[in-house]
Design a protein around this motif. Structure first.
Motif, short mmCIF file in Angstrom:
data_model
loop_
_atom_site.label_atom_id
_atom_site.label_comp_id
_atom_site.label_asym_id
_atom_site.label_seq_id
_atom_site.Cartn_x
_atom_site.Cartn_y
_atom_site.Cartn_z
N MET A 33 93.27 83.02 85.11
CA MET A 33 93.62 82.72 86.51
C MET A 33 92.49 82.60 87.08
O MET A 33 92.66 82.00 88.30
N LYS A 34 91.88 84.01 87.24
CA LYS A 34 90.52 84.76 88.23
C LYS A 34 89.87 83.51 88.18
O LYS A 34 88.96 82.64 88.64
N VAL A 35 89.93 82.60 86.88
CA VAL A 35 87.95 81.58 86.31
C VAL A 35 88.98 80.77 86.36
O VAL A 35 88.13 80.09 87.33
N GLU B 123 91.03 79.88 89.33
CA GLU B 123 90.60 80.06 90.60
C GLU B 123 89.15 79.02 91.04
O GLU B 123 89.23 78.98 92.30
N ARG B 124 88.90 80.17 91.00
CA ARG B 124 87.30 80.12 91.07
C ARG B 124 86.36 78.31 90.78
O ARG B 124 86.21 77.89 91.57
N GLU C 138 87.48 76.45 93.57
CA GLU C 138 87.25 76.56 94.34
C GLU C 138 85.67 76.05 94.27
O GLU C 138 85.06 75.01 95.57
N LYS D 33 99.25 75.76 88.95
CA LYS D 33 97.43 74.84 89.12
C LYS D 33 97.19 73.64 89.29
O LYS D 33 98.49 72.74 88.95
#
Length: 80
Positions: free
Chosen positions: A1-3, A5-6, A9, A36
């Motif tokens: 999920m972090k990838v 989200e980045r 961005e 998302k």
């Protein structure tokens, strides 16, 4: 999920390939689709549509789609 989200961005397309709801390995893609702003990718044509949408949003006049050719599989997409 972090990838994911980045990537969002940075204005990148985030796509997810859904899998069987009964499979634990499908949990991540399903969560992306649910939570998302994520493109559903089920075939090569979906990928091309997502890329074209991104280009339109960015104001690019060049389309990644080739109107004279329809891509029906990931194998065909690799051949382009």
């Amino acid at each position: 999920m972090k990838v994911a989200e980045r990537a969002q961005e940075l204005g990148r397309i985030v796509g997810a390939v859904p899998g069987p709801v009964t499979s634990a390995t499908s949990a991540g893609p399903h969560r992306l689709l649910r939570d998302k702003d994520c493109a559903v990718i089920t075939d090569a044509a979906d990928l091309y549509r997502a890329l074209e949408t991104r280009d339109v949003e960015r104001g690019s006049s060049a389309s990644l789609l080739m109107p004279e050719r329809t891509v029906s599989s990931a194998w065909e997409m690799r051949q382009l």
